[in-house]
Design a protein around this motif. Sequence first.
Motif, PDB file in Angstrom:
ATOM      1  N   GLU A   1       2.696 -25.339  23.015  1.00 53.38           N
ATOM      2  CA  GLU A   1       3.166 -26.549  23.674  1.00 53.38           C
ATOM      3  C   GLU A   1       2.162 -27.694  23.570  1.00 53.38           C
ATOM      4  OE1 GLU A   1       6.066 -27.106  24.690  1.00 53.38           O
ATOM      5  OE2 GLU A   1       6.847 -25.068  24.510  1.00 53.38           O
ATOM      6  N   GLY A   2       2.656 -28.858  23.097  1.00 53.46           N
ATOM      7  CA  GLY A   2       1.881 -30.088  23.107  1.00 53.46           C
ATOM      8  C   GLY A   2       0.895 -30.278  21.991  1.00 53.46           C
ATOM      9  N   GLN A   3       0.706 -29.295  21.109  1.00 50.00           N
ATOM     10  CA  GLN A   3      -0.246 -29.433  20.004  1.00 50.00           C
ATOM     11  C   GLN A   3       0.327 -30.369  18.937  1.00 50.00           C
ATOM     12  OE1 GLN A   3      -3.176 -28.188  20.255  1.00 50.00           O
ATOM     13  NE2 GLN A   3      -3.242 -26.024  20.800  1.00 50.00           N
ATOM     14  N   ARG A   4      -0.531 -31.259  18.422  1.00 53.69           N
ATOM     15  CA  ARG A   4      -0.081 -32.288  17.481  1.00 53.69           C
ATOM     16  C   ARG A   4      -0.385 -31.856  16.037  1.00 53.69           C
ATOM     17  NH1 ARG A   4       0.546 -37.453  18.771  1.00 53.69           N
ATOM     18  NH2 ARG A   4      -0.890 -38.169  17.138  1.00 53.69           N
TER      19      ARG A   4
ATOM     20  N   VAL B   1      14.078 -31.257   1.918  1.00 56.54           N
ATOM     21  CA  VAL B   1      14.589 -30.008   2.496  1.00 56.54           C
ATOM     22  C   VAL B   1      13.453 -29.226   3.145  1.00 56.54           C
ATOM     23  CG1 VAL B   1      15.724 -27.812   1.993  1.00 56.54           C
ATOM     24  CG2 VAL B   1      16.485 -29.898   0.843  1.00 56.54           C
ATOM     25  N   ASN B   2      12.329 -29.111   2.425  1.00 53.44           N
ATOM     26  CA  ASN B   2      11.176 -28.402   2.988  1.00 53.44           C
ATOM     27  C   ASN B   2      10.617 -29.130   4.208  1.00 53.44           C
ATOM     28  OD1 ASN B   2      10.795 -26.041   1.275  1.00 53.44           O
ATOM     29  ND2 ASN B   2      10.411 -27.506  -0.351  1.00 53.44           N
ATOM     30  N   ALA B   3      10.662 -30.466   4.175  1.00 55.31           N
ATOM     31  CA  ALA B   3      10.209 -31.237   5.330  1.00 55.31           C
ATOM     32  C   ALA B   3      11.096 -30.949   6.545  1.00 55.31           C
ATOM     33  CB  ALA B   3      10.218 -32.729   4.997  1.00 55.31           C
ATOM     34  N   LEU B   4      12.407 -30.855   6.296  1.00 52.63           N
ATOM     35  CA  LEU B   4      13.351 -30.554   7.381  1.00 52.63           C
ATOM     36  C   LEU B   4      13.069 -29.174   7.974  1.00 52.63           C
ATOM     37  CD1 LEU B   4      15.987 -31.102   8.996  1.00 52.63           C
ATOM     38  CD2 LEU B   4      17.238 -30.079   7.082  1.00 52.63           C
ATOM     39  N   LEU B   5      12.816 -28.194   7.100  1.00 56.13           N
ATOM     40  CA  LEU B   5      12.513 -26.838   7.564  1.00 56.13           C
ATOM     41  C   LEU B   5      11.257 -26.818   8.433  1.00 56.13           C
ATOM     42  CD1 LEU B   5      13.139 -24.753   4.317  1.00 56.13           C
ATOM     43  CD2 LEU B   5      14.516 -24.737   6.389  1.00 56.13           C
ATOM     44  N   LEU B   6      10.182 -27.451   7.931  1.00 58.13           N
ATOM     45  CA  LEU B   6       8.936 -27.475   8.690  1.00 58.13           C
ATOM     46  C   LEU B   6       9.130 -28.156  10.046  1.00 58.13           C
ATOM     47  CD1 LEU B   6       6.471 -28.320   5.796  1.00 58.13           C
ATOM     48  CD2 LEU B   6       6.437 -26.234   7.177  1.00 58.13           C
ATOM     49  N   LYS B   7       9.867 -29.250  10.034  1.00 54.30           N
ATOM     50  CA  LYS B   7      10.123 -29.980  11.284  1.00 54.30           C
ATOM     51  C   LYS B   7      10.844 -29.083  12.291  1.00 54.30           C
ATOM     52  CE  LYS B   7      12.408 -34.195  12.930  1.00 54.30           C
ATOM     53  NZ  LYS B   7      13.206 -35.379  12.508  1.00 54.30           N
ATOM     54  N   LYS B   8      11.855 -28.341  11.803  1.00 49.55           N
ATOM     55  CA  LYS B   8      12.618 -27.452  12.685  1.00 49.55           C
ATOM     56  C   LYS B   8      11.745 -26.335  13.234  1.00 49.55           C
ATOM     57  CE  LYS B   8      16.384 -25.668  14.529  1.00 49.55           C
ATOM     58  NZ  LYS B   8      17.073 -26.330  15.655  1.00 49.55           N
ATOM     59  N   TYR B   9      10.971 -25.670  12.341  1.00 55.42           N
ATOM     60  CA  TYR B   9      10.092 -24.577  12.781  1.00 55.42           C
ATOM     61  C   TYR B   9       9.081 -25.083  13.817  1.00 55.42           C
ATOM     62  CZ  TYR B   9      11.703 -21.721   8.798  1.00 55.42           C
ATOM     63  OH  TYR B   9      12.443 -21.009   7.914  1.00 55.42           O
ATOM     64  N   LEU B  10       8.407 -26.184  13.481  1.00 58.30           N
ATOM     65  CA  LEU B  10       7.328 -26.680  14.338  1.00 58.30           C
ATOM     66  C   LEU B  10       7.849 -27.091  15.715  1.00 58.30           C
ATOM     67  CD1 LEU B  10       5.302 -28.753  11.711  1.00 58.30           C
ATOM     68  CD2 LEU B  10       4.837 -26.429  12.527  1.00 58.30           C
ATOM     69  N   ARG B  11       8.971 -27.779  15.736  1.00 61.59           N
ATOM     70  CA  ARG B  11       9.507 -28.219  17.030  1.00 61.59           C
ATOM     71  C   ARG B  11      10.028 -27.029  17.842  1.00 61.59           C
ATOM     72  NH1 ARG B  11      12.313 -34.126  15.663  1.00 61.59           N
ATOM     73  NH2 ARG B  11      10.302 -35.122  15.139  1.00 61.59           N
ATOM     74  N   THR B  12      10.564 -26.018  17.175  1.00 66.95           N
ATOM     75  CA  THR B  12      10.996 -24.805  17.883  1.00 66.95           C
ATOM     76  C   THR B  12       9.807 -24.143  18.554  1.00 66.95           C
ATOM     77  OG1 THR B  12      12.784 -24.456  16.293  1.00 66.95           O
ATOM     78  CG2 THR B  12      12.106 -22.550  17.602  1.00 66.95           C
ATOM     79  N   TRP B  13       8.637 -24.238  17.916  1.00 70.56           N
ATOM     80  CA  TRP B  13       7.424 -23.616  18.472  1.00 70.56           C
ATOM     81  C   TRP B  13       6.648 -24.571  19.395  1.00 70.56           C
ATOM     82  CZ3 TRP B  13       6.032 -22.010  12.837  1.00 70.56           C
ATOM     83  CH2 TRP B  13       6.882 -20.951  12.440  1.00 70.56           C
TER      84      TRP B  13
ATOM     85  N   LEU C   1       5.519 -27.652  18.939  1.00 71.37           N
ATOM     86  CA  LEU C   1       4.524 -28.528  18.348  1.00 71.37           C
ATOM     87  C   LEU C   1       5.084 -29.943  18.184  1.00 71.37           C
ATOM     88  CD1 LEU C   1       3.470 -25.923  15.708  1.00 71.37           C
ATOM     89  CD2 LEU C   1       1.845 -26.926  17.304  1.00 71.37           C
ATOM     90  N   VAL C   2       4.226 -30.941  18.345  1.00 71.32           N
ATOM     91  CA  VAL C   2       4.613 -32.339  18.145  1.00 71.32           C
ATOM     92  C   VAL C   2       4.273 -32.693  16.701  1.00 71.32           C
ATOM     93  CG1 VAL C   2       4.300 -34.720  18.870  1.00 71.32           C
ATOM     94  CG2 VAL C   2       4.145 -32.860  20.558  1.00 71.32           C
ATOM     95  N   ALA C   3       5.299 -32.848  15.861  1.00 72.67           N
ATOM     96  CA  ALA C   3       5.084 -32.996  14.415  1.00 72.67           C
ATOM     97  C   ALA C   3       5.274 -34.438  13.978  1.00 72.67           C
ATOM     98  CB  ALA C   3       6.040 -32.103  13.643  1.00 72.67           C
ATOM     99  N   THR C   4       4.316 -34.931  13.182  1.00 68.08           N
ATOM    100  CA  THR C   4       4.432 -36.222  12.497  1.00 68.08           C
ATOM    101  C   THR C   4       4.561 -35.931  11.007  1.00 68.08           C
ATOM    102  OG1 THR C   4       3.073 -37.328  14.156  1.00 68.08           O
ATOM    103  CG2 THR C   4       3.312 -38.415  12.009  1.00 68.08           C
ATOM    104  N   LEU C   5       5.675 -36.390  10.378  1.00 70.08           N
ATOM    105  CA  LEU C   5       5.929 -36.078   8.976  1.00 70.08           C
ATOM    106  C   LEU C   5       5.753 -37.316   8.102  1.00 70.08           C
ATOM    107  CD1 LEU C   5       7.587 -33.780  10.572  1.00 70.08           C
ATOM    108  CD2 LEU C   5       8.739 -33.466   8.395  1.00 70.08           C
ATOM    109  N   VAL C   6       5.063 -37.163   6.989  1.00 72.48           N
ATOM    110  CA  VAL C   6       4.924 -38.209   5.979  1.00 72.48           C
ATOM    111  C   VAL C   6       5.280 -37.607   4.617  1.00 72.48           C
ATOM    112  CG1 VAL C   6       3.173 -39.501   7.245  1.00 72.48           C
ATOM    113  CG2 VAL C   6       2.466 -37.698   5.653  1.00 72.48           C
ATOM    114  N   GLU C   7       5.526 -38.475   3.616  1.00 67.78           N
ATOM    115  CA  GLU C   7       6.061 -37.997   2.336  1.00 67.78           C
ATOM    116  C   GLU C   7       5.001 -37.757   1.277  1.00 67.78           C
ATOM    117  OE1 GLU C   7       9.052 -40.685   1.034  1.00 67.78           O
ATOM    118  OE2 GLU C   7      10.469 -40.156   2.634  1.00 67.78           O
ATOM    119  N   ASN C   8       3.777 -38.232   1.486  1.00 65.72           N
ATOM    120  CA  ASN C   8       2.753 -38.032   0.454  1.00 65.72           C
ATOM    121  C   ASN C   8       1.359 -38.127   1.070  1.00 65.72           C
ATOM    122  OD1 ASN C   8       1.878 -40.915   0.386  1.00 65.72           O
ATOM    123  ND2 ASN C   8       3.966 -41.220  -0.405  1.00 65.72           N
ATOM    124  N   GLY C   9       0.354 -37.818   0.248  1.00 64.35           N
ATOM    125  CA  GLY C   9      -1.013 -37.805   0.718  1.00 64.35           C
ATOM    126  C   GLY C   9      -1.525 -39.169   1.123  1.00 64.35           C
ATOM    127  N   LYS C  10      -1.082 -40.219   0.424  1.00 66.23           N
ATOM    128  CA  LYS C  10      -1.542 -41.576   0.745  1.00 66.23           C
ATOM    129  C   LYS C  10      -1.112 -41.965   2.156  1.00 66.23           C
ATOM    130  CE  LYS C  10      -1.423 -46.314  -1.025  1.00 66.23           C
ATOM    131  NZ  LYS C  10      -0.928 -46.911   0.231  1.00 66.23           N
TER     132      LYS C  10
END
Length: 640
Positions: free
Chosen positions: A518-521, A530-542, A544-553
Amino acid sequence: MENTKILLLDDREENLISLRAILNRDDIEIFATTSPNEALRLVWENEIAVALVDVQMPGMDGFEFAETLFSNPKTREILVVFVTAISKETTYAVRGLKTGAIDYLYKPLDPYITNAKVDSLIRLARSQKEIREKNRLLENYATIVINSPDMIATVEPETGKIASINPSIQTILGLSPANVTGGTILDLLVDPLNSELREVLVKRTYASGDTIVVEDRFFGRLRQPVWLELRIMYRNRLLFVNLHDIEKRKAHERALMDAQAQAEKARKVKEAFLANMSHEIRTPLNGIIGLGNLLSATELSQSQRDLLEMLQQSSGSLLNILNDILDISKIDEGKFSIIPASTDLRSLGKGIVDLMKFKADEKRLEIRLDIDPKIPGSILVDGMRLTQILLNLVGNALKFTHEGNIQVKFEYVSEVQQGHKIKFHVNDTGIGMSSEQIANIFSEYGQATENTSRQYGGTGLGLTISQKLTRLMGGELEVNSRLNGGSQFFFTLVLQESQEKANDNRTPIAFQDLPTFEGQRVLVAEDNPVNALLLKKYLRTWGLVATLVENGKDAVDVLREQQFDLIILDTRMPEMDGFQTARYARQELAVTTPILSLSATVLPEEVRQAFESGMNDALSKPFEPEKLHNKINHLLSLNA
């Protein structure tokens, strides 16, 4: 002419029989043994010219045997050729050549190539023997042999001036003895200022009295460079120099180096292809498997669950094919490891039968497990690889059996000094094979017949990878079969009993039932939606507060402004990949947050690169949600 004596050393008797058959000639006398110690006695008692030595042997391997030969003056002149089935990787070739060997033969042996190389070695051995005899004459202050095919000269040590030289200089360099006598031997060299011969003369290393051997380039006909081997001996205030034409040997060495360079280039191309292929296939495959996991957590009708099960089976089959291709590549390059661990063979066998039972039920086949009660409860073996072998064999048995049964049998053979000899069988009552078909089934991408792939499917990789894994574990996969009479695949392993209790197999926990954070960023950089969607779903289910970006920059820009408890980076992204992002975060932004690498390749080089760039752990796609959860749990604990 006296027969050339050749030593054959291989710890497998069948390999010696094969080599004897290939080298069955009147001009060769063969000494063969499976024992390195017996081989040392043979070379000591017989004038062995050539030794064909297996690399992998128990007790003393081929490299150690060769080093023993070359450390003894009596046997150091034997021409050693390594015979190996390990790998054509440059590391092995260089190591062998550094021990003093002159070439490699690769199993399975080609009779024509083997005989051609042996012919070349016999000629080389005879030539070296002639040179040794001539050197003995020089050591005994004998007169220069005028008719020698080699150039033989006497040279003044202080000046390098040629006092005499035989007529062979005309044949080798195209010069007359009269024209060079009185001049210095250095004048004949292509590069006298940087020559080994000049070093010998200037440093007076010849004064030790030992025979000195150097190689140098001389100007030959039409000023073309010619490589000569110089054997230099100091006697009666003169240097006696035997100059032997080694241009052909040097050409062979150059060809070998070119071949090694080409092999290394091909290896890198292959490695890059495998990495790209792995990434391009595993990335969407991770999405397919992950979406299946998400769907399984929702309310579905029975027909939808049936479709989902077929989807998961199909994606699992595709993943198995991809893993087989990569496993074969790693084994061929010598980068594959067998890792024994405490294993309960009864649980392992039951797991295999339970996993394949649904397929057997579909075809109305009986599948049964027979395990000898004498087998210990805990055995040291690489359970994952043993399972992989047996699953391939059972899968094939199910594929080619239409009625009857499949038997998985573990038989206790005997107790031996190294442990317990256990025989593994997979028997079926299927369509069977002819002897001609059996000959092809263990080859890469091979099928029993041309129609097999069309009729039954499959890549032909299963038995190949099973055979390679069996050999790595110390066994040999064999088959007995006849057309319409079923097939029996079997292999025997010598395994040690483990004092530790074997780990029991357990059912994976569904991702929605795993503990929360709970509450970990968490910052996630993933370019595949698709992989971003999966990670977002897993992380929020657990939790976690997830911030998603599309590349390293974009990840670097966010890291300049915000702090996180964990960073997850895909390795291959546009603009700035995961390695570059991690390196920049560590070196330029001084970020100490734990970083997890998500990679769609499974090559060890990419894992190594992840750690070198500053990441703390790595996970390959496609991944099980529970494994991702475990990685996150471990990395978050580093912040405590």
